[in-house]
Scaffold this motif. Structure first.
Motif, PDB file in Angstrom:
ATOM      1  N   ARG A 157      13.969 -31.188   8.280  1.00  0.00           N
ATOM      2  CA  ARG A 157      14.308 -32.267   7.214  1.00  0.00           C
ATOM      3  C   ARG A 157      15.414 -31.546   6.213  1.00  0.00           C
ATOM      4  N   GLY A 158      16.531 -32.430   6.626  1.00  0.00           N
ATOM      5  CA  GLY A 158      17.670 -31.586   5.735  1.00  0.00           C
ATOM      6  C   GLY A 158      18.687 -32.624   5.628  1.00  0.00           C
ATOM      7  N   LEU A 159      19.951 -32.294   5.359  1.00  0.00           N
ATOM      8  CA  LEU A 159      21.215 -33.122   4.879  1.00  0.00           C
ATOM      9  C   LEU A 159      22.218 -32.752   5.928  1.00  0.00           C
ATOM     10  N   CYS A 160      23.090 -33.878   5.972  1.00  0.00           N
ATOM     11  CA  CYS A 160      24.404 -33.642   6.620  1.00  0.00           C
ATOM     12  C   CYS A 160      25.378 -33.350   5.568  1.00  0.00           C
ATOM     13  N   PHE A 161      26.116 -32.296   5.856  1.00  0.00           N
ATOM     14  CA  PHE A 161      27.179 -31.837   5.158  1.00  0.00           C
ATOM     15  C   PHE A 161      28.503 -32.537   5.721  1.00  0.00           C
ATOM     16  N   SER A 162      29.422 -32.706   4.914  1.00  0.00           N
ATOM     17  CA  SER A 162      30.543 -33.236   5.568  1.00  0.00           C
ATOM     18  C   SER A 162      31.497 -32.307   6.247  1.00  0.00           C
ATOM     19  N   ASP A 163      32.579 -32.631   6.693  1.00  0.00           N
ATOM     20  CA  ASP A 163      33.352 -31.448   7.300  1.00  0.00           C
ATOM     21  C   ASP A 163      33.531 -30.391   6.527  1.00  0.00           C
ATOM     22  N   PRO A 164      33.296 -29.033   7.232  1.00  0.00           N
ATOM     23  CA  PRO A 164      33.567 -27.849   6.232  1.00  0.00           C
ATOM     24  C   PRO A 164      34.919 -27.603   5.900  1.00  0.00           C
ATOM     25  N   ALA A 206      16.000 -29.411   1.486  1.00  0.00           N
ATOM     26  CA  ALA A 206      16.524 -29.187   2.717  1.00  0.00           C
ATOM     27  C   ALA A 206      16.120 -28.104   3.546  1.00  0.00           C
ATOM     28  N   ASN A 207      15.676 -28.069   4.845  1.00  0.00           N
ATOM     29  CA  ASN A 207      15.380 -26.596   5.427  1.00  0.00           C
ATOM     30  C   ASN A 207      16.320 -26.887   6.649  1.00  0.00           C
ATOM     31  N   ALA A 208      17.380 -27.528   6.414  1.00  0.00           N
ATOM     32  CA  ALA A 208      18.537 -27.602   7.521  1.00  0.00           C
ATOM     33  C   ALA A 208      19.555 -28.240   6.981  1.00  0.00           C
ATOM     34  N   VAL A 209      20.900 -27.895   7.486  1.00  0.00           N
ATOM     35  CA  VAL A 209      22.047 -28.319   6.927  1.00  0.00           C
ATOM     36  C   VAL A 209      22.975 -28.663   8.226  1.00  0.00           C
ATOM     37  N   ARG A 210      23.507 -29.711   8.366  1.00  0.00           N
ATOM     38  CA  ARG A 210      24.519 -29.891   9.396  1.00  0.00           C
ATOM     39  C   ARG A 210      25.886 -29.863   9.265  1.00  0.00           C
ATOM     40  N   PHE A 211      26.676 -29.132   9.941  1.00  0.00           N
ATOM     41  CA  PHE A 211      28.150 -29.094   9.662  1.00  0.00           C
ATOM     42  C   PHE A 211      28.676 -29.932  10.625  1.00  0.00           C
ATOM     43  N   ALA A 212      29.463 -30.785  10.061  1.00  0.00           N
ATOM     44  CA  ALA A 212      30.485 -31.890  10.974  1.00  0.00           C
ATOM     45  C   ALA A 212      31.663 -31.432  11.274  1.00  0.00           C
ATOM     46  N   VAL A 213      31.849 -30.712  12.392  1.00  0.00           N
ATOM     47  CA  VAL A 213      33.049 -30.312  12.487  1.00  0.00           C
ATOM     48  C   VAL A 213      34.054 -31.009  13.416  1.00  0.00           C
ATOM     49  N   HIS A 214      35.117 -31.711  12.433  1.00  0.00           N
ATOM     50  CA  HIS A 214      35.979 -32.447  13.161  1.00  0.00           C
ATOM     51  C   HIS A 214      36.935 -31.965  13.757  1.00  0.00           C
ATOM     52  N   PRO A 215      37.350 -32.324  15.149  1.00  0.00           N
ATOM     53  CA  PRO A 215      38.266 -31.444  16.021  1.00  0.00           C
ATOM     54  C   PRO A 215      39.833 -31.558  15.152  1.00  0.00           C
ATOM     55  N   SER A 216      40.028 -32.585  14.441  1.00  0.00           N
ATOM     56  CA  SER A 216      41.503 -32.708  13.842  1.00  0.00           C
ATOM     57  C   SER A 216      41.492 -31.645  12.807  1.00  0.00           C
ATOM     58  N   ASN A 217      40.357 -31.568  12.108  1.00  0.00           N
ATOM     59  CA  ASN A 217      40.511 -30.809  11.023  1.00  0.00           C
ATOM     60  C   ASN A 217      40.439 -29.329  11.408  1.00  0.00           C
ATOM     61  N   LEU A 218      39.581 -28.847  12.534  1.00  0.00           N
ATOM     62  CA  LEU A 218      39.544 -27.671  13.129  1.00  0.00           C
ATOM     63  C   LEU A 218      40.807 -27.227  13.575  1.00  0.00           C
ATOM     64  N   ASN A 219      41.624 -27.936  13.953  1.00  0.00           N
ATOM     65  CA  ASN A 219      42.770 -27.780  14.340  1.00  0.00           C
ATOM     66  C   ASN A 219      43.933 -27.540  13.315  1.00  0.00           C
ATOM     67  N   ALA A 220      43.799 -28.527  12.198  1.00  0.00           N
ATOM     68  CA  ALA A 220      44.714 -28.579  11.124  1.00  0.00           C
ATOM     69  C   ALA A 220      44.465 -26.844  10.385  1.00  0.00           C
ATOM     70  N   MET A 221      43.390 -26.610  10.101  1.00  0.00           N
ATOM     71  CA  MET A 221      43.139 -25.523   9.340  1.00  0.00           C
ATOM     72  C   MET A 221      43.380 -24.084  10.287  1.00  0.00           C
ATOM     73  N   GLY A 222      43.054 -24.406  11.705  1.00  0.00           N
ATOM     74  CA  GLY A 222      43.033 -23.311  12.595  1.00  0.00           C
ATOM     75  C   GLY A 222      41.613 -22.868  12.786  1.00  0.00           C
ATOM     76  N   TRP A 223      41.492 -22.448  14.101  1.00  0.00           N
ATOM     77  CA  TRP A 223      40.150 -22.020  14.503  1.00  0.00           C
ATOM     78  C   TRP A 223      39.589 -20.838  14.054  1.00  0.00           C
ATOM     79  N   GLU A 224      40.493 -19.890  13.998  1.00  0.00           N
ATOM     80  CA  GLU A 224      39.819 -18.546  13.297  1.00  0.00           C
ATOM     81  C   GLU A 224      39.509 -18.786  11.874  1.00  0.00           C
TER      82      GLU A 224
END
Length: 338
Positions: free
Chosen positions: A47-54, A76-94
Motif C-alpha cells: 500500500r503505497g505512493l507513486c512518485f513522479s519521475d525521479p 506507505a510501505n512501497a514507492v513507485r519510481f516512474a522512469v520516463h524514457p525521455s527524462n532518462l535520456n535527457a539526464m543520462g543513464w548513469e
C-alpha cells in the motif's frame, strides 16, 4: 504548542512502526499462489505512493530524504519510481541511475519497498506512443531492464519490476498488437530480467492503459514469479464499480498476485482534472474496500504537486482532496498492521 508536540510524537512513532515491520532486508519478496510473501514469511500487501519521475523531482529540487520521509509518514510501505524514457535520456543513464541508487537507500531507510516502473504509454511492439515523452524502442526497453536487473540483483528492496506502464492499442496512431503478441513480448522481457536477477517479481499489465486483464483468463503470461497490474481509475467504468472491476481485472486476484500501481481521483474543479480520474471520495471508499476484500496491493498516483491527480498541493505536503483521504487510509492501515 502541546498539539504540535503530540503531532510530532505521533509521526515519530508511525515512522518507527513502519521501519520495523516487514521492512526490506536481505530476504526477497516472493510470489506464493496469489499472494506476495514478505521477509517474515507472511502475506505482504503493498500500500503505497507513486512518485513522479525521479529526473523531474531532481529538477524540482525535491528528490531528497525529506520527500521519502514524508511518504513513510503518510503510511506507505512501497514507492513507485516512474522512469520516463525521455527524462532518462535527457539526464543520462548513469546519472539517472545514481540518483535512483540514492532514492533506494532513502526508501530502505524508511522501511519502504521500491517498484521500478518503465513509464511509457502506447504500443511497444510497433514502437508507437501517445506522446513524445514516452518514446522508446524494444531495444532500449530491453537495455533498461538489463541495467536494472544487473544493478539491483542483490537489492531486495527493489522488489517489483513493472515492465511497461500502460500498454494501449485504442489510442489514435498507436498501431496494432494482439494479446498473444503482447504476452510473448512481456515473456521475452521477463527472460532478460531472469538472466541477471531470477528473484525479481515482474509486473505484467493489460491493454486499455493497463486497465483490462480479461485475456489473462484464457491466456496468462507463461512465466513464474510474476504479478499482474491494473489501473482502475474511476471513469474507466460507470458506477456501480465492483461488478465491473471483478469482470475486468479483479478475478485475476483469485489465482495471481494483483497490484494496482495507479489509482486516484480528483474533483471536477481541481487542477489537472481530466478523464478518467474525476470523482469524489466515494471512489476512494469503494476502491479501498474492494482491494481489502480481494487482497489487492496498490500505489496511489501521484505524490507530486502538478502531475494529476495530485496527492499534495505544495511542497509543504499539504494534502489535496484525495491526499487527505489516502493519507488517513494509509496511516490507519500501517498502524493496524502492527
Amino acid at each position: 504548542m502541546i498539539k504540535n508536540v503530540l503531532s510530532s510524537f505521533a509521526a515519530t512513532v508511525l515512522t518507527i512502526l513502519l521501519t520495523t515491520s516487514c521492512s526490506p532486508g536481505s530476504v526477497w519478496v516472493k510470489v506464493q499462489g496469489n499472494k506476495f510473501i514478505g521477509p517474515d514469511g507472511n502475506e505482504l500487501v503493498f500500500r503505497g505512493l507513486c512518485f513522479s519521475d525521479p529526473v523531474k523531482l531532481v529538477c524540482d529540487g525535491q528528490w531528497n530524504e525529506r520527500y521519502f520521509a514524508e511518504a513513510a509518514d503518510w503510511g506507505a510501505n512501497a514507492v513507485r519510481f516512474a522512469v520516463h524514457p525521455s527524462n532518462l535520456n535527457a539526464m543520462g543513464w548513469e546519472e539517472t541511475f545514481k540518483i535512483m541508487d540514492q532514492g533506494i537507500a532513502w526508501a530502505k531507510q524508511y522501511g519502504m519497498y521500491v517498484i521500478m516502473d518503465w513509464h511509457s504509454i502506447g504500443n511497444l511492439k510497433d514502437e508507437l506512443y501517445t506522446s513524445p515523452m514516452y518514446n522508446t524502442t524494444k531495444a532500449e526497453t530491453f537495455k533498461f531492464w538489463r541495467t536494472v536487473a544487473r544493478r539491483y540483483k542483490d537489492e531486495p528492496a527493489v522488489a517489483l519490476y513493472e515492465l511497461f506502464n500502460e500498454p494501449t492499442v485504442t489510442a489514435p496512431g498507436v498501431g496494432e498488437c494482439t494479446w498473444t503478441e503482447w504476452r510473448e513480448l512481456q515473456e521475452q522481457i521477463i527472460d532478460t530480467v531472469r538472466t541477471y536477477n531470477p528473484r525479481a517479481i515482474c509486473l505484467c499489465a493489460g491493454f486499455n492503459w493497463a486497465y483490462d486483464l480479461t485475456p489473462v483468463a484464457e491466456e496468462p503470461v507463461q512465466r513464474e514469479n510474476i504479478a499482474y497490474v491494473s489501473h482502475p481509475y474511476p471513469m474507466k467504468r460507470p458506477e456501480p464499480w465492483e461488478e465491473k472491476w471483478e469482470r475486468d481485472f479483479g478475478f485475476v486476484a483469485e489465482k495471481y498476485p494483483l497490484i494496482c500501481t495507479e489509482i486516484g481521483f480528483c474533483l471536477e474543479d481541481e487542477p489537472g482534472a481530466h478523464v478518467p480520474v474525476m470523482a469524489t471520495e466515494v471512489y476512494g471508499e469503494h476502491v479501498t474496500r474492494y482491494f481489502e476484500q480481494k487482497g489487492i496491493s496498490f500505489t496511489v498516483w501521484c505524490f507530486d504537486t502538478n502531475w494529476a491527480p495530485t496527492l499534495i498541493q505544495d511542497w509543504n505536503f499539504t494534502p489535496s482532496t484525495q491526499g487527505r483521504f489516502f493519507k488517513a487510509y494509509l496511516q490507519e492501515k500501517a498502524v493496524r498492521s502492527e
